[in-house]
Design an enzyme around this catalytic site. Structure first.
Site, PDB file in Angstrom:
ATOM      1  N   LYS A 115       1.874   6.443  51.740  1.00 31.78           N
ATOM      2  CA  LYS A 115       2.502   6.676  53.188  1.00 31.78           C
ATOM      3  C   LYS A 115       3.723   7.602  53.081  1.00 31.78           C
ATOM      4  O   LYS A 115       3.910   8.250  54.105  1.00 31.78           O
ATOM      5  CB  LYS A 115       3.104   4.989  53.544  1.00 31.78           C
ATOM      6  N   LYS A 202      -9.253   3.363  54.209  1.00 33.43           N
ATOM      7  CA  LYS A 202      -9.281   2.094  54.728  1.00 33.43           C
ATOM      8  C   LYS A 202      -8.972   2.336  56.252  1.00 33.43           C
ATOM      9  O   LYS A 202      -8.310   3.287  56.843  1.00 33.43           O
ATOM     10  CB  LYS A 202      -8.048   1.557  54.167  1.00 33.43           C
ATOM     11  N   LYS A 205      -3.792   1.096  60.787  1.00 35.81           N
ATOM     12  CA  LYS A 205      -3.105   1.016  62.251  1.00 35.81           C
ATOM     13  C   LYS A 205      -2.616   2.427  62.423  1.00 35.81           C
ATOM     14  O   LYS A 205      -2.681   2.941  63.796  1.00 35.81           O
ATOM     15  CB  LYS A 205      -1.863   0.298  62.087  1.00 35.81           C
TER      16      LYS A 205
HETATM   17  N1  AQP Z   1      -8.484  -2.167  56.142  1.00 36.96           N
HETATM   18  C1  AQP Z   1      -8.097  -3.525  55.856  1.00 36.96           C
HETATM   19  N2  AQP Z   1      -9.119  -4.206  55.548  1.00 36.96           N
HETATM   20  C2  AQP Z   1      -8.663  -5.504  55.163  1.00 36.96           C
HETATM   21  N3  AQP Z   1      -7.479  -5.959  55.105  1.00 36.96           N
HETATM   22  C3  AQP Z   1      -6.554  -5.077  56.055  1.00 36.96           C
HETATM   23  N4  AQP Z   1      -5.078  -5.343  55.890  1.00 36.96           N
HETATM   24  C4  AQP Z   1      -4.827  -4.050  56.362  1.00 36.96           C
HETATM   25  N5  AQP Z   1      -5.686  -3.131  56.680  1.00 36.96           N
HETATM   26  C5  AQP Z   1      -6.845  -3.908  55.844  1.00 36.96           C
HETATM   27  C6  AQP Z   1      -4.560  -6.481  55.605  1.00 36.96           C
HETATM   28  O1  AQP Z   1      -3.782  -6.722  56.653  1.00 36.96           O
HETATM   29  C7  AQP Z   1      -2.466  -7.608  56.357  1.00 36.96           C
HETATM   30  C8  AQP Z   1      -1.534  -7.198  57.423  1.00 36.96           C
HETATM   31  O2  AQP Z   1      -1.201  -5.724  57.126  1.00 36.96           O
HETATM   32  P1  AQP Z   1       0.239  -4.880  57.429  1.00 36.96           P
HETATM   33  O3  AQP Z   1       0.210  -4.932  58.896  1.00 36.96           O
HETATM   34  O4  AQP Z   1       1.030  -5.533  56.874  1.00 36.96           O
HETATM   35  O5  AQP Z   1       0.021  -3.742  57.115  1.00 36.96           O
HETATM   36  P2  AQP Z   1      -0.726  -2.553  56.566  1.00 36.96           P
HETATM   37  O6  AQP Z   1      -1.552  -3.162  55.315  1.00 36.96           O
HETATM   38  O7  AQP Z   1      -0.054  -1.342  56.203  1.00 36.96           O
HETATM   39  O8  AQP Z   1      -1.861  -2.429  57.594  1.00 36.96           O
HETATM   40  P3  AQP Z   1      -2.383  -1.048  57.982  1.00 36.96           P
HETATM   41  O9  AQP Z   1      -3.413  -1.270  59.038  1.00 36.96           O
HETATM   42  O10 AQP Z   1      -3.167  -0.495  56.902  1.00 36.96           O
HETATM   43  O11 AQP Z   1      -1.357  -0.235  58.396  1.00 36.96           O
HETATM   44  P4  AQP Z   1      -0.948   1.246  58.028  1.00 36.96           P
HETATM   45  O12 AQP Z   1      -1.625   2.205  58.892  1.00 36.96           O
HETATM   46  O13 AQP Z   1       0.575   1.327  58.588  1.00 36.96           O
HETATM   47  O14 AQP Z   1      -1.104   1.455  56.555  1.00 36.96           O
HETATM   48  C9  AQP Z   1      -2.224  -7.386  55.137  1.00 36.96           C
HETATM   49  O15 AQP Z   1      -2.700  -8.347  54.324  1.00 36.96           O
HETATM   50  C10 AQP Z   1      -3.317  -6.200  54.782  1.00 36.96           C
HETATM   51  O16 AQP Z   1      -3.705  -6.419  53.309  1.00 36.96           O
END
Ligand code: AQP
Length: 339
Positions: A115, A202, A205
């Site tokens: 990140k 992955k 968001k």
């Molecule tokens: N691609 C994914 N597949 C399975 N699980 C996922 N999670 C996130 N992406 C995937 C799971 O969703 C939960 C919440 O995630 P979060 O909101 O805390 O943040 P994150 O993991 O940072 O989500 P993103 O979408 O990947 O955001 P960015 O783009 O900011 O990095 C967690 O249990 C996570 O494992």
């Protein structure tokens, strides 16, 4: 102080673009744990601000994650739904755990490296410290199980290390075994949903392309269009799971189908092995719409007509969360030697 046996804690950041990965990797599993565990589900707004958030959007996104929890089937009467910043013990315990965790441990966290990217000097201190706050989120409830997607496994391991070190460091003052070592629950065939544009990345968001993810705001047409355009290859689907090796895009879509249908990938291939994507993709789109539209429809209804209910749910949930967290934090203060 009694030790809980079956207490689940988990959270989702209110950073917008809630997507299929968040649903299949996390929220759907939250729903399934309600019959067997005491569940605490948090909208982690303190985590969200580790990257700048527009304040108005943060408020809307916080309500939206709460609406997603409820629409997906979490019962806020039986279990707890709240937003993190309402319970101050998270941040207070995080400070103490900052003094337990080691810089070397945090420096190994791959999510920070990903990140922060190349310009690490410009990343917020909060982004670096994120995993310690996450440990505090879990430990302040002495939670025993944490359902997450695979990307959070390393942070969970760190939470265990922090809990173990706290217990050792303060064994002299009643701290031995105080915190349970939380177990990650990484469940189902979609623990890591990949981008629809690039099956090696992955689904996330923050991906600049909206075509990379199916969001919980997408209409049926959006979902069908995104699946139609999803990256695949010219070959038909294989007959066996081994045949998906080296075919990231195909593997991802089969995994999504399996998770949505509640079956194993092998079973999906029993039905679609040998068939072209021209047959598989419309079937996947139909399934995705059938599974997601009741949830997205209910989220939309709540966001448009029932924000008062969402806010009241978060407030009531926070009260119940504080009733668990505050006594744990009070005991931590005694163990550490604060008067
Ligand atoms: N691609 C994914 N597949 C399975 N699980 C996922 N999670 C996130 N992406 C995937 C799971 O969703 C939960 C919440 O995630 P979060 O909101 O805390 O943040 P994150 O993991 O940072 O989500 P993103 O979408 O990947 O955001 P960015 O783009 O900011 O990095 C967690 O249990 C996570 O494992």
């Amino acid at each position: 102080m009694n030790k809980p046996q079956n207490r689940v804690f988990s959270g989702v950041q209110p950073t917008g673009n809630l997507h299929l990965g968040n649903y299949l990797g996390a929220i759907r599993n939250f729903v399934g744990l309600q019959d067997t565990h005491e569940c605490i589900y948090c909208v982690v707004d303190l985590h969200a601000i580790t990257a700048w958030q527009d304040p108005k959007e943060l408020a809307a996104n916080t309500r939206e994650v709460a609406a997603a929890y409820i629409a997906a089937g979490i019962d806020p009467e039986k279990h707890i739904i709240f937003n993190q910043s309402k319970v101050s013990a998270h941040a207070e315990l995080a400070w103490i755990l900052n003094c337990v965790a080691r810089v070397g441990w945090l420096s190994r966290m791959t999510q920070f490296k990903d990140k922060a990217g190349k310009d690490r000097e410009a990343a917020s201190v909060g982004l670096y410290d994120y995993p310690v706050l996450m440990a505090a989120d879990i430990l302040v409830y002495r939670a025993t199980h944490v359902p997450v997607g695979e990307d959070q496994k390393q942070h969970l391991e760190l939470s265990r290390d922090i809990a173990q070190k706290f217990n050792n460091d303060f064994a002299v003052n009643g701290g031995a075994d105080f915190f349970p070592l939380p177990e990650p629950l990484i469940m189902g065939p979609a623990t890591r949903v990949m981008s629809l544009r690039d099956g090696t990345k992955k689904m996330s968001k923050s991906d600049p392309s909206n075509w990379s993810r199916i969001t919980l705001k997408d209409t049926a047409d959006d979902i069908a269009a995104k699946i139609r355009k999803a990256q695949t290859d010219p070959d038909p689907l294989p007959e066996t799971v081994e045949g998906l090796e080296g075919r990231a895009g195909a593997d991802n879509l089969v995994g999504i189908y399996a998770a949505l249908a509640g079956i194993a990938k092998a079973e999906v291939l029993k039905e679609f092995g040998g068939k072209q994507f021209g047959v598989f993709k419309p079937a996947l789109a139909e399934l995705a719409v059938a599974r997601l539209s009741p949830i997205t429809g209910e989220m939309k209804r709540m966001m448009e007509n029932d924000q008062g209910y969402i806010d009241a749910t978060l407030e009531k949930g926070a009260e119940r969360a504080r009733a668990i967290a505050d006594p744990v934090y009070k005991r931590v203060r005694e163990i550490v030697g604060f008067i």
